[in-house]
Design an enzyme around this catalytic site. Structure first.
Site, PDB file in Angstrom:
ATOM      1  N   SER A 220      32.296  39.805  48.907  1.00  0.00           N
ATOM      2  CA  SER A 220      33.595  39.248  48.540  1.00  0.00           C
ATOM      3  C   SER A 220      34.759  40.189  48.845  1.00  0.00           C
ATOM      4  O   SER A 220      35.019  40.511  49.996  1.00  0.00           O
ATOM      5  CB  SER A 220      33.568  38.865  47.066  1.00  0.00           C
ATOM      6  OG  SER A 220      34.711  38.158  46.673  1.00  0.00           O
TER       7      SER A 220
ATOM      8  N   ASP B 275      35.518  36.702  51.536  1.00  0.00           N
ATOM      9  CA  ASP B 275      34.635  35.553  51.729  1.00  0.00           C
ATOM     10  C   ASP B 275      35.306  34.242  51.346  1.00  0.00           C
ATOM     11  O   ASP B 275      34.664  33.205  51.261  1.00  0.00           O
ATOM     12  CB  ASP B 275      33.331  35.729  50.951  1.00  0.00           C
ATOM     13  CG  ASP B 275      33.554  35.734  49.441  1.00  0.00           C
ATOM     14  OD1 ASP B 275      34.678  36.039  49.000  1.00  0.00           O
ATOM     15  OD2 ASP B 275      32.597  35.431  48.694  1.00  0.00           O
TER      16      ASP B 275
ATOM     17  N   ASP C 203      36.721  32.951  48.570  1.00  0.00           N
ATOM     18  CA  ASP C 203      36.560  32.200  47.330  1.00  0.00           C
ATOM     19  C   ASP C 203      37.683  32.495  46.338  1.00  0.00           C
ATOM     20  O   ASP C 203      37.706  31.932  45.247  1.00  0.00           O
ATOM     21  CB  ASP C 203      35.182  32.430  46.688  1.00  0.00           C
ATOM     22  CG  ASP C 203      34.932  33.875  46.263  1.00  0.00           C
ATOM     23  OD1 ASP C 203      35.828  34.726  46.466  1.00  0.00           O
ATOM     24  OD2 ASP C 203      33.839  34.143  45.732  1.00  0.00           O
TER      25      ASP C 203
ATOM     26  N   ASN D 114      42.745  36.771  39.058  1.00  0.00           N
ATOM     27  CA  ASN D 114      42.612  37.226  40.442  1.00  0.00           C
ATOM     28  C   ASN D 114      42.629  36.092  41.465  1.00  0.00           C
ATOM     29  O   ASN D 114      42.542  36.334  42.666  1.00  0.00           O
ATOM     30  CB  ASN D 114      41.353  38.075  40.609  1.00  0.00           C
ATOM     31  CG  ASN D 114      40.072  37.311  40.282  1.00  0.00           C
ATOM     32  OD1 ASN D 114      39.990  36.095  40.428  1.00  0.00           O
ATOM     33  ND2 ASN D 114      39.048  38.034  39.834  1.00  0.00           N
TER      34      ASN D 114
ATOM     35  N   ALA E 121      33.866  47.269  31.973  1.00  0.00           N
ATOM     36  CA  ALA E 121      33.146  47.715  33.160  1.00  0.00           C
ATOM     37  C   ALA E 121      33.192  46.627  34.217  1.00  0.00           C
ATOM     38  O   ALA E 121      33.036  45.443  33.919  1.00  0.00           O
ATOM     39  CB  ALA E 121      31.699  48.038  32.806  1.00  0.00           C
ATOM     40  N   SER E 122      33.426  47.004  35.461  1.00  0.00           N
ATOM     41  CA  SER E 122      33.426  46.034  36.556  1.00  0.00           C
ATOM     42  C   SER E 122      32.036  45.432  36.716  1.00  0.00           C
ATOM     43  O   SER E 122      31.025  46.113  36.554  1.00  0.00           O
ATOM     44  CB  SER E 122      33.844  46.731  37.860  1.00  0.00           C
ATOM     45  OG  SER E 122      33.660  45.860  38.959  1.00  0.00           O
TER      46      SER E 122
ATOM     47  N   THR F 191      31.214  44.105  39.598  1.00  0.00           N
ATOM     48  CA  THR F 191      30.958  44.103  41.041  1.00  0.00           C
ATOM     49  C   THR F 191      31.080  45.469  41.694  1.00  0.00           C
ATOM     50  O   THR F 191      30.731  45.628  42.860  1.00  0.00           O
ATOM     51  CB  THR F 191      31.938  43.144  41.752  1.00  0.00           C
ATOM     52  OG1 THR F 191      33.290  43.553  41.464  1.00  0.00           O
ATOM     53  CG2 THR F 191      31.743  41.715  41.271  1.00  0.00           C
TER      54      THR F 191
ATOM     55  N   ARG G   4      37.601  48.799  34.797  1.00  0.00           N
ATOM     56  CA  ARG G   4      38.927  48.227  35.016  1.00  0.00           C
ATOM     57  C   ARG G   4      39.756  48.331  33.732  1.00  0.00           C
ATOM     58  O   ARG G   4      39.259  48.039  32.643  1.00  0.00           O
ATOM     59  CB  ARG G   4      38.826  46.777  35.475  1.00  0.00           C
ATOM     60  CG  ARG G   4      38.062  46.627  36.787  1.00  0.00           C
ATOM     61  CD  ARG G   4      38.191  45.216  37.364  1.00  0.00           C
ATOM     62  NE  ARG G   4      37.342  45.033  38.525  1.00  0.00           N
ATOM     63  CZ  ARG G   4      37.639  45.424  39.764  1.00  0.00           C
ATOM     64  NH1 ARG G   4      38.794  46.034  39.994  1.00  0.00           N
ATOM     65  NH2 ARG G   4      36.813  45.213  40.765  1.00  0.00           N
TER      66      ARG G   4
END
Length: 546
Positions: free
Chosen positions: A65, A289, A291, A385, A513-514, A516, A521
């Site tokens: 992504s 990607d 999305d 986002n 915590a992210s 990905t 964050r």
């Protein structure tokens, strides 16, 4: 299932030892050079999922992504185009980690899964797979396909390079349509362009009154959106695609794309808003990607103005609310908006206090938002986002069809509202957030309402906010509660954050915590830009010092 010796040979060719994996909010996602093992086991697990679901086709997307080019990942898609059933995430993680230990551990775990889930390995099934434009894609695809070979009765449809939403869509249509209907990109384009055509006909739109600039993040969304829009005369000479160098692997998401624009709150490389105010100029950015999507424009003072996922959610909420009222359905249909902790506080206030729309908050990740959204007749969900969509219940679609069949003699306004509601259920990709479909839907709403980007933005004013990323040694130490709005650990960190927040006006901040990336964050918002930036920086320092 393959005999042990053959399966072992495939395992030894593609699997490496010593790494611990975890299926996150968007599947597995790591540096590409450590993904071979998990790609192999994902092939095995996708096969198990298809066989468990009586041979229905399961989708698999190889993508990272918005992540940088050196990353990659993989996620499994359910037959209806939704994210993998959550109870199966632990199977995916356990199988990958067993394979990372040894073949014996992998083989034992696989045998136990087959037995526990009562899977008939002689049944036929199907896998639909695609990948984004990353350089590591072909190698990882080979490892994935080797895993699928564990079950010789499975057929694989390799779609090559697609956007993630195209793979979700085609997986859904493969299970929905009879075998004699070709499931390919043409079907995808026809689905959404035919709905677009109906909206322009109903609304009397003959030309696009926008100067549209698209930042494709140097990802596969560039050629795909050009292939789509070039099929309609209304878009001729009305759009321009920047950052469309999708074959330049190093350029993917570099200083461009939805995540860059949202996080940095500034223009991507390749798009210049210009010094002169243009009420009909609108820009948007996809991610790698396609999305996610965010919009932006320049105001009369030449200032950059972001129209993110919160702005899209509120736009759709207001638009559908108007259509429900004018069609007489407002008392029969329950509409709600689902957000995460990242949603701007002003957007929730606008939805609840101005529009009177129900708002729910969930953990980050579209799988959580989608789960809540389907509880409404019209469920609108967008992460800030720009990742999100609108889902419509079967009850709502049946109500529309019934009304359209019996209310043809009602007022033109009421009947047109019913038709528009019906067409929007087909214009929007309900399986997953889709930058291409969402872009068409937003443009369609603005055209019907006859709104400029500035008019859209002026519905409410965002609280200034800042999102930063802090690299930490172990992101798993950061555990949250209350839909990720509060920390449970590390100990005392939440109290320190609360103490900082209390020093600023109309402020809030949270840490998570992210899902990905190997990072944490930090989000902060406050009454002024200076306060939001300062609060984010100070909370970030607390995280660094943990």
């Amino acid at each position: 299932m393959l005999d042990g010796e053959t399966l072992k040979a495939l395992y030894e060719k593609h699997c490496k030892h010593g790494f611990k994996y975890s299926y996150g909010t968007a599947g597995f996602r790591y540096k590409a050079d450590i993904l071979d093992t998990v790609m192999f086991t994902t092939g095995v697990l996708a096969g198990l999922r298809s066989l468990h679901l009586s041979g229905q086709t399961v989708g698999v997307m190889i993508t990272a992504s918005h992540n940088p080019p050196e990353d990659n990942g993989v996620k499994i898609v359910e037959p209806r185009g939704e994210m993998l059933e959550q109870s199966w995430e632990k199977h995916a993680t356990q199988l990958a980690n067993c394979a990372s230990e040894s073949y014996a551990s992998f083989a034992t775990n696989l045998e136990e899964l087959v037995k526990t889930l009562k899977i008939d390995t002689n049944r036929s099934g199907g896998i639909a797979v695609a990948r984004d434009s990353r350089e590591s894609g072909p190698r990882l695809l080979e490892a994935f396909e080797a895993g699928v070979q564990a079950f010789p009765t499975l057929r694989i449809r390799d779609y090559g390079i697609l956007t993630t939403p195209q793979l979700h869509f085609l997986t859904s249509k493969t299970n929905e349509f009879p075998q004699n209907v070709e499931k390919d990109e043409k079907l995808y384009y026809n689905e959404f362009l035919s709905a677009w055509d109906e909206i322009t006909t109903i609304s009397g739109i003959e030309a696009l009154p926008f100067e549209l600039k698209i930042d494709a993040a140097n990802g596969i969304g560039g050629p795909k959106i050009s292939a789509m829009l070039s099929q309609r005369q209304v878009f001729k000479n009305a759009y321009e695609v920047s950052n469309a160098d999708w074959q330049n692997y190093a350029a993917l998401n570099y200083c461009c794309g939805a995540d860059f624009v949202k996080t940095n709150q500034k223009l991507p490389h390749g798009i210049a808003v210009g010094e002169t105010f243009n009420a009909r100029r609108i820009n948007c950015s996809f991610d790698g990607d396609a999305d996610r999507i965010v919009f932006y424009y320049n105001d009369p003072q030449g200032q950059f103005k972001l129209l993110d996922g919160d702005k899209m959610a509120t736009l759709f909420a207001k638009f559908f609310q108007q259509l429900l009222r004018s069609s007489g359905l407002q008392k029969d249909v329950e509409m709600g908006v689902v957000q995460t902790a990242y949603a701007n506080g002003s957007s929730a206030n606008y939805l609840e206090q101005v529009l009177g729309v129900s708002v729910k908050c969930t953990s980050t990740g579209v799988k959580h938002l989608h789960h809540e959204a389907v509880k409404f007749d019209i469920g609108i969900y967008f992460e800030a986002n720009g990742h999100g969509t609108v889902v419509f219940s079967s009850k709502f679609v049946e109500l529309l069809n019934s009304k359209l069949a019996t209310d043809s003699q009602s007022s033109p306004e009421s009947y047109n509202s019913l038709k528009l509601l019906s067409v929007f259920t087909r214009l929007i990709n309900q399986t997953v957030g889709d930058a291409l479909s969402d872009m068409l839907a937003v443009l369609a709403v603005l055209l019907v309402l006859q709104w400029t980007p500035q008019k859209w933005d002026e519905e409410y004013t965002d609280l200034p906010n800042r999102l930063i990323k802090v690299v930490v040694p172990d992101r798993t130490l950061f555990k949250t509660t209350n839909a990720e709005r509060q920390l449970e650990s590390p100990a005392n960190l939440q109290q320190e954050i609360d103490a900082l927040v209390s020093k600023y006006d109309n402020a809030r901040s949270f840490v998570r915590a992210s899902g990905t990336e190997d990072a944490v964050r930090v989000y902060a918002e406050a009454a002024s830009r200076e306060q939001a930036d300062e609060l984010a920086a100070m909370v970030g320092k607390l995280v660094e010092n943990c």
